[in-house]
Design a protein around this motif. Sequence first.
Motif, PDB file in Angstrom:
ATOM      1  N   ALA A  56       0.290 -11.332   5.274  1.00  0.00           N
ATOM      2  CA  ALA A  56       1.210 -12.455   5.044  1.00  0.00           C
ATOM      3  C   ALA A  56       2.632 -11.893   4.965  1.00  0.00           C
ATOM      4  O   ALA A  56       3.005 -11.249   3.983  1.00  0.00           O
ATOM      5  N   LYS A  58       5.424 -13.198   4.430  1.00  0.00           N
ATOM      6  CA  LYS A  58       6.337 -13.682   3.378  1.00  0.00           C
ATOM      7  C   LYS A  58       6.327 -12.765   2.165  1.00  0.00           C
ATOM      8  O   LYS A  58       7.288 -12.714   1.416  1.00  0.00           O
ATOM      9  N   ALA A  59       5.208 -12.027   1.950  1.00  0.00           N
ATOM     10  CA  ALA A  59       5.133 -11.134   0.792  1.00  0.00           C
ATOM     11  C   ALA A  59       5.813  -9.798   1.057  1.00  0.00           C
ATOM     12  O   ALA A  59       6.370  -9.181   0.152  1.00  0.00           O
ATOM     13  N   ARG A 142      -4.313 -27.488   7.964  1.00  0.00           N
ATOM     14  CA  ARG A 142      -4.509 -27.024   6.595  1.00  0.00           C
ATOM     15  C   ARG A 142      -5.089 -28.169   5.789  1.00  0.00           C
ATOM     16  O   ARG A 142      -4.552 -29.274   5.786  1.00  0.00           O
ATOM     17  N   HIS A 183      -7.746 -24.442   7.826  1.00  0.00           N
ATOM     18  CA  HIS A 183      -7.075 -23.453   6.999  1.00  0.00           C
ATOM     19  C   HIS A 183      -6.992 -24.007   5.586  1.00  0.00           C
ATOM     20  O   HIS A 183      -6.748 -25.190   5.396  1.00  0.00           O
ATOM     21  N   HIS A 185      -5.435 -22.565   1.543  1.00  0.00           N
ATOM     22  CA  HIS A 185      -4.848 -21.489   0.738  1.00  0.00           C
ATOM     23  C   HIS A 185      -4.735 -22.042  -0.663  1.00  0.00           C
ATOM     24  O   HIS A 185      -4.038 -23.029  -0.878  1.00  0.00           O
ATOM     25  N   GLY A 220      -4.549 -16.754   1.476  1.00  0.00           N
ATOM     26  CA  GLY A 220      -4.246 -15.520   0.744  1.00  0.00           C
ATOM     27  C   GLY A 220      -4.594 -15.647  -0.729  1.00  0.00           C
ATOM     28  O   GLY A 220      -5.373 -16.518  -1.113  1.00  0.00           O
ATOM     29  N   GLY A 221      -4.016 -14.745  -1.524  1.00  0.00           N
ATOM     30  CA  GLY A 221      -4.252 -14.772  -2.956  1.00  0.00           C
ATOM     31  C   GLY A 221      -5.448 -13.961  -3.400  1.00  0.00           C
ATOM     32  O   GLY A 221      -5.785 -13.955  -4.586  1.00  0.00           O
ATOM     33  N   GLU A 254      -5.776 -13.963   4.827  1.00  0.00           N
ATOM     34  CA  GLU A 254      -4.376 -13.594   5.076  1.00  0.00           C
ATOM     35  C   GLU A 254      -3.670 -13.202   3.773  1.00  0.00           C
ATOM     36  O   GLU A 254      -2.761 -13.888   3.332  1.00  0.00           O
ATOM     37  N   PRO A 255      -4.097 -12.087   3.185  1.00  0.00           N
ATOM     38  CA  PRO A 255      -3.456 -11.648   1.951  1.00  0.00           C
ATOM     39  C   PRO A 255      -2.061 -11.091   2.210  1.00  0.00           C
ATOM     40  O   PRO A 255      -1.801 -10.537   3.281  1.00  0.00           O
ATOM     41  N   GLY A 256      -1.183 -11.226   1.245  1.00  0.00           N
ATOM     42  CA  GLY A 256       0.120 -10.561   1.305  1.00  0.00           C
ATOM     43  C   GLY A 256       0.117  -9.459   0.264  1.00  0.00           C
ATOM     44  O   GLY A 256       0.108  -8.268   0.538  1.00  0.00           O
ATOM     45  N   GLU A 257       0.055  -9.925  -0.964  1.00  0.00           N
ATOM     46  CA  GLU A 257       0.085  -9.051  -2.125  1.00  0.00           C
ATOM     47  C   GLU A 257      -0.909  -7.882  -2.021  1.00  0.00           C
ATOM     48  O   GLU A 257      -0.556  -6.732  -2.302  1.00  0.00           O
ATOM     49  N   TYR A 352       6.902  -9.570  -2.646  1.00  0.00           N
ATOM     50  CA  TYR A 352       7.725 -10.701  -3.087  1.00  0.00           C
ATOM     51  C   TYR A 352       9.005 -10.240  -3.773  1.00  0.00           C
ATOM     52  O   TYR A 352       9.451 -10.838  -4.751  1.00  0.00           O
TER      53      TYR A 352
HETATM   54  C1  LIG Z   1       1.441 -17.075  -0.004  1.00  0.00           C
HETATM   55  C2  LIG Z   1       0.475 -17.295   1.082  1.00  0.00           C
HETATM   56  C3  LIG Z   1      -0.345 -16.243   1.511  1.00  0.00           C
HETATM   57  C4  LIG Z   1      -0.341 -14.875   0.874  1.00  0.00           C
HETATM   58  O1  LIG Z   1      -0.613 -14.943  -0.482  1.00  0.00           O
HETATM   59  P1  LIG Z   1      -0.788 -13.614  -1.374  1.00  0.00           P
HETATM   60  O2  LIG Z   1      -0.883 -14.186  -2.752  1.00  0.00           O
HETATM   61  O3  LIG Z   1       0.432 -12.779  -1.199  1.00  0.00           O
HETATM   62  O4  LIG Z   1      -2.017 -12.950  -0.932  1.00  0.00           O
HETATM   63  C5  LIG Z   1      -1.193 -16.504   2.562  1.00  0.00           C
HETATM   64  N1  LIG Z   1      -1.242 -17.713   3.165  1.00  0.00           N
HETATM   65  C6  LIG Z   1      -0.460 -18.744   2.763  1.00  0.00           C
HETATM   66  C7  LIG Z   1      -0.549 -20.047   3.460  1.00  0.00           C
HETATM   67  C8  LIG Z   1       0.429 -18.574   1.723  1.00  0.00           C
HETATM   68  O5  LIG Z   1       1.192 -19.599   1.321  1.00  0.00           O
END
Ligand SMILES: *Cc1c(COP(=O)(O)O)cnc(C)c1O
Length: 394
Positions: A56, A58-59, A142, A183, A185, A220-221, A254-257, A352
Motif C-alpha cells: 500500500a 499510501k503507507a 469495494r 474488495h 478493507h 490492508g491492516g 494489500e498491507p502497508g504498515e 505513515y
Molecule cells: C490504508 C489501506 C491499506 C493499507 O493499510 P495498512 O494498515 O497500512 O496495512 C490498504 N488498502 C486500503 C484500501 C487502505 O485504505
Amino acid sequence: MKSPRDYLDFLKDKFPEHIIDISPSPSYLISEDLIEDNCMVLKGIKDRSGVKILLALKAFAMPSVFPIISKYLDGVCASGPYEAILGREYFGKEVHTFSPAYTDNSIKEVVDFSDHVVFNSINQFYRYRDYVKSNGREIGIRVNPGYSEVEVPLYDPCQVGSRFGVQPDELVDADLALLDGLHFHAMCQQNSDVLGRIVDSFKNRYYRIIEKVKWVNFGGGHHITRDGYDRDLLVNILTDFKKEFPNIRELYLEPGEAVVFNAGVLVATVLDIVNNGMKIAILDTSAENHMPDVLAMPYRPEILGAGEPNEKRYNYRLGGITCLSGDIIGDYSFDDPLKIGDRLVFTDMALYSFVKNTMFNGIHLPSLVRFSLKGNSFEVVRDFNYIDYKNRIS
Ligand SMILES: *Cc1c(COP(=O)(O)O)cnc(C)c1O
C-alpha cells in the motif's frame, strides 16, 4: 502481540550509533535490511497460501527502495492517479487503485496506469465501467463487510455512517455486468483472528456475488510481520476461502504498515531545554509536521534508550519546533540528563510518516536516508530546502 517497547533492544542493534551519527538531523533513516526481512515474511505467506501481496503506497512510498520490495511482492495499491503513476514507473508490477470517488479526469490517468480499478459506489461503477473495460483493465467494487474491530473512529472503515464500501442491499437489483472482483478493507494493525471474523461477515453479506467474481482483495491492516501475529491462522483463512470459492482465481492482500513495520526511525536533535514546572526539550522535528499520527491516533512513539516517565532518573517532555501548542511528542525519562545537541531516535517511523508530512510554519522536512548494514551502504536520498517550500505555494 509484542508491543513497540519490546522491540527497543532489537532495534538498537539494527540502527547502530555509527549510522545515527552520520545521518542528517532531522531525517527518516530507513533500514533496507529490515524491509527485506519483512518482505521475506510476506513471501512466506504467499508461498504457503498462493495469495498475491501488494504494497500500500499510501503507507510508504520511497521509490529508491522499491527494487528490494518488488523482489518479493506482486505490486502496489494506490489511492489515486499519482500513486498509480509512481507504482507503474518505479515498482513495475501490478497496480491496483481504489479511490472513494474518481473524476472524469482522474479516471483517465488511473486507467492508464492501473491494472485493477476499484469503485466505492454503484454510481461510480455504472459511470466508468465501460471506459475501464474498453481499456482492458479489471473492475472491482469495494464492499462494506459490515464488521470491524477498529476502536479509533479515525481509522475504522466500518463505523456507522462510514462512506466506504457498497452495502449488500444496494447490490440486490444492481446490474453487475463487467464486474471482475470484490474488495474490502476493514482492519488496522490487527491479527488474523480479526480477519477471520471479518471474512465470515463478508461471506454472509455477499455470498452470491463472491461466487461470481474472479478475484477478491482483503485490503490492508494485517500486522503480519509483527511478533505474535498468527501467520498459520492467516494461511488457513486464505486457503479455506479459496477452497470454498473455486471460482476465485486470485486473492490479494494489500498491507502497508506490515511491509515496513519497524524498518525506519526518525533521527532528531535537542535544540534547547526550557523549564515550566518540568523540563521540556525542544527538538528540530515536530509531531504536527513529521509524526502526524502521534497527534491523530494519538500515541506516544518509543525512543531508543528512553523509558516511561519516572522509569529512569531524568524526565523530559519532548516538544516540536512549530508554533502549535499541542506539538508535543510525549513524556519520557532518560538515564542521563539531556544536553543540547543530543540525538534522539524515534522508532517505527517508516510508515505513515514522510508520506503525510506537511511544511506547516515553513519548517524544513526531514531528509530521507536509506542504508543497509548487510550491504554496507548509506545514502541520503533527499535533502529538502527553501525551494521545496516555495514551490508548493507559488
Ligand atoms: C490504508 C489501506 C491499506 C493499507 O493499510 P495498512 O494498515 O497500512 O496495512 C490498504 N488498502 C486500503 C484500501 C487502505 O485504505
